[in-house]
Design a protein around this motif. Structure first.
Motif, PDB file in Angstrom:
ATOM      1  N   PHE A 115       0.594  -0.940   0.154  1.00 52.42           N
ATOM      2  CA  PHE A 115      -0.496  -0.116   0.336  1.00 52.42           C
ATOM      3  C   PHE A 115       0.653   1.542  -0.054  1.00 52.42           C
ATOM      4  N   PRO A 116       1.042   1.477  -1.331  1.00 53.01           N
ATOM      5  CA  PRO A 116       2.446   2.481  -1.481  1.00 53.01           C
ATOM      6  C   PRO A 116       2.379   4.000  -0.868  1.00 53.01           C
ATOM      7  N   ARG A 117       0.808   3.693  -0.970  1.00 55.41           N
ATOM      8  CA  ARG A 117      -0.392   5.849  -0.130  1.00 55.41           C
ATOM      9  C   ARG A 117       0.051   5.446   1.574  1.00 55.41           C
ATOM     10  N   LEU A 118      -0.524   4.319   2.265  1.00 51.72           N
ATOM     11  CA  LEU A 118       0.137   4.624   3.430  1.00 51.72           C
ATOM     12  C   LEU A 118       1.476   4.792   3.429  1.00 51.72           C
ATOM     13  N   LYS A 119       2.722   4.479   2.667  1.00 49.04           N
ATOM     14  CA  LYS A 119       3.713   5.230   2.835  1.00 49.04           C
ATOM     15  C   LYS A 119       4.141   6.273   2.968  1.00 49.04           C
ATOM     16  N   GLU A 120       3.157   7.495   1.625  1.00 49.68           N
ATOM     17  CA  GLU A 120       2.837   8.733   1.772  1.00 49.68           C
ATOM     18  C   GLU A 120       2.383   9.536   2.973  1.00 49.68           C
ATOM     19  N   ARG A 121       1.666   8.594   3.787  1.00 55.48           N
ATOM     20  CA  ARG A 121       0.498   9.188   5.043  1.00 55.48           C
ATOM     21  C   ARG A 121       1.741   8.826   6.095  1.00 55.48           C
ATOM     22  N   ARG A 122       2.563   7.916   6.254  1.00 55.71           N
ATOM     23  CA  ARG A 122       3.176   7.700   7.877  1.00 55.71           C
ATOM     24  C   ARG A 122       2.777   8.780   8.648  1.00 55.71           C
ATOM     25  N   ARG A 123       3.337   9.982   8.260  1.00 57.47           N
ATOM     26  CA  ARG A 123       3.696  10.225   9.834  1.00 57.47           C
ATOM     27  C   ARG A 123       1.673  11.100  10.246  1.00 57.47           C
ATOM     28  N   ASN A 124       0.370  10.852   9.051  1.00 56.73           N
ATOM     29  CA  ASN A 124      -0.521  11.315   8.993  1.00 56.73           C
ATOM     30  C   ASN A 124      -1.567  10.783  10.568  1.00 56.73           C
ATOM     31  N   MET A 125      -2.080  11.032  11.419  1.00 54.40           N
ATOM     32  CA  MET A 125      -2.797  10.474  12.507  1.00 54.40           C
ATOM     33  C   MET A 125      -3.484  10.110  11.534  1.00 54.40           C
ATOM     34  N   GLY A 126      -4.320   8.598  12.993  1.00 58.18           N
ATOM     35  CA  GLY A 126      -5.327   8.001  11.810  1.00 58.18           C
ATOM     36  C   GLY A 126      -6.431   8.596  11.600  1.00 58.18           C
ATOM     37  N   ASN A 127      -6.680   9.278  12.825  1.00 61.26           N
ATOM     38  CA  ASN A 127      -8.308   9.848  12.875  1.00 61.26           C
ATOM     39  C   ASN A 127      -8.077  10.734  11.286  1.00 61.26           C
ATOM     40  N   GLN A 128      -7.168  10.882  10.788  1.00 66.05           N
ATOM     41  CA  GLN A 128      -6.441  12.119   9.731  1.00 66.05           C
ATOM     42  C   GLN A 128      -6.651  11.444   8.470  1.00 66.05           C
ATOM     43  N   LEU A 129      -7.063  10.318   8.046  1.00 62.75           N
ATOM     44  CA  LEU A 129      -6.840   9.254   6.949  1.00 62.75           C
ATOM     45  C   LEU A 129      -8.266   9.224   6.334  1.00 62.75           C
ATOM     46  N   SER A 130      -8.722   9.058   5.157  1.00 59.35           N
ATOM     47  CA  SER A 130     -10.093   8.460   4.101  1.00 59.35           C
ATOM     48  C   SER A 130     -10.362   6.998   4.980  1.00 59.35           C
ATOM     49  N   GLY A 131     -11.774   7.088   4.400  1.00 56.83           N
ATOM     50  CA  GLY A 131     -12.058   5.249   4.634  1.00 56.83           C
ATOM     51  C   GLY A 131     -11.149   4.485   4.129  1.00 56.83           C
ATOM     52  N   GLY A 132     -11.049   4.887   2.964  1.00 58.03           N
ATOM     53  CA  GLY A 132      -9.668   3.652   1.908  1.00 58.03           C
ATOM     54  C   GLY A 132      -8.547   3.397   2.879  1.00 58.03           C
ATOM     55  N   GLU A 133      -8.199   5.004   3.242  1.00 63.65           N
ATOM     56  CA  GLU A 133      -6.586   4.614   3.885  1.00 63.65           C
ATOM     57  C   GLU A 133      -6.647   3.818   5.216  1.00 63.65           C
ATOM     58  N   GLN A 134      -8.335   4.177   5.950  1.00 65.33           N
ATOM     59  CA  GLN A 134      -8.126   3.649   7.591  1.00 65.33           C
ATOM     60  C   GLN A 134      -7.833   1.539   6.837  1.00 65.33           C
ATOM     61  N   GLN A 135      -8.846   1.619   6.058  1.00 70.98           N
ATOM     62  CA  GLN A 135      -8.681   0.185   5.458  1.00 70.98           C
ATOM     63  C   GLN A 135      -7.569  -0.552   5.178  1.00 70.98           C
ATOM     64  N   MET A 136      -6.621   0.333   4.585  1.00 70.09           N
ATOM     65  CA  MET A 136      -5.410   0.375   4.631  1.00 70.09           C
ATOM     66  C   MET A 136      -4.223  -0.774   5.084  1.00 70.09           C
ATOM     67  N   LEU A 137      -4.930   0.729   6.280  1.00 70.14           N
ATOM     68  CA  LEU A 137      -3.741   0.351   7.792  1.00 70.14           C
ATOM     69  C   LEU A 137      -4.834  -0.707   8.130  1.00 70.14           C
ATOM     70  N   ALA A 138      -5.812  -0.626   8.543  1.00 69.71           N
ATOM     71  CA  ALA A 138      -6.370  -1.996   9.361  1.00 69.71           C
ATOM     72  C   ALA A 138      -6.124  -3.164   8.526  1.00 69.71           C
TER      73      ALA A 138
END
Length: 228
Positions: A115-138
């Motif tokens: 999930f390259p998007r998670l690398k781009e967002r690695r310093r963002n807090m969990g509550n700053q992610l979109s629903g799709g990004e949160q599912q990738m993170l989960a």
């Protein structure tokens, strides 16, 4: 690998499961299907010890883990992507991933490759992610436990079509790499493209089970048990 036999569960006096049987072998993808409110999530909670079963058996590699504490289920090799994602909102992406890490194949580099998007967002807090990004993170967080069996409750619920396609591609890749998967989702057409077997439940009971070839050859299964 995972064996569930005669699983019974209730919330107080309200019985929900009435003898659920299912199994997942190493490297196999199995779906748990059914309309809303039929007991799918209750089955997952009972497998993971979040709801103590009233009867039946849950075993991993023959070891009885019925009603064991959730951390013991995780240590036995089961990783959960829960309904609603339930990521840690005040930890950033990388902290969420490290929070569950165990030694093994999957590490930060592997998750970021998936999930390259998670690398781009690695310093963002969990509550700053979109629903799709949160599912990738989960999914990434579950993989960081290096499980032998991944369990996903509502794998793509509420996600945009493009994100859903990314999740299906991810699960297809995991299967190709030998990961065992138990998945709940409403998109039967997508599931039949990579799943091996399907278990359909209705009002807390298994009403149909079979291979992908069998469910495709039995269209009335979807009409009777899956359509709203």
């Amino acid at each position: 690998m995972l064996t569930v036999e005669g699983l019974e569960a209730a919330y107080g006096d309200s019985r929900i499961l009435f003898g659920i049987d299912l199994h997942v072998k190493d490297g196999e993808v199995v779906t748990l299907l059914g309309r809303n409110g039929m007991g799918k999530t209750t089955t997952i909670k009972s497998i993971f010890g979040m709801l103590k079963p009233r009867g039946g058996r849950v075993a991993v590699d023959g070891t009885d883990l019925t009603g064991a504490e959730p951390h013991k289920i995780a240590l036995a090799g089961l990783g959960l992507v829960p309904e609603g994602r339930q990521i840690f909102p005040t930890l950033n992406v990388e902290e969420n991933l490290r929070a569950t890490a165990r030694p093994g194949k999957w590490d930060l580099a592997g998750i970021y490759g998936l999930f390259p998007r998670l690398k781009e967002r690695r310093r963002n807090m969990g509550n700053q992610l979109s629903g799709g990004e949160q599912q990738m993170l989960a999914i990434g967080r579950a993989l960081m436990t290096n499980p032998r069996l991944m369990v996903l409750d509502e794998a793509t619920e509420g996600l945009a079509p493009l994100i859903r396609a990314d999740i299906w591609a991810c699960l297809t890749k995991l299967k190709a790499e030998g990961e065992a998967i138990l998945v709940i989702d409403k998109n039967v057409d997508a599931l039949t493209k990579f799943a091996d077997r399907h278990v359909v439940i209705e009002k807390g009971r298994v009403v149909w089970t079979g291979s992908t070839a069998e469910i495709l050859a039995t269209p009335d299964v979807k009409d009777r048990f899956l359509h709203v």
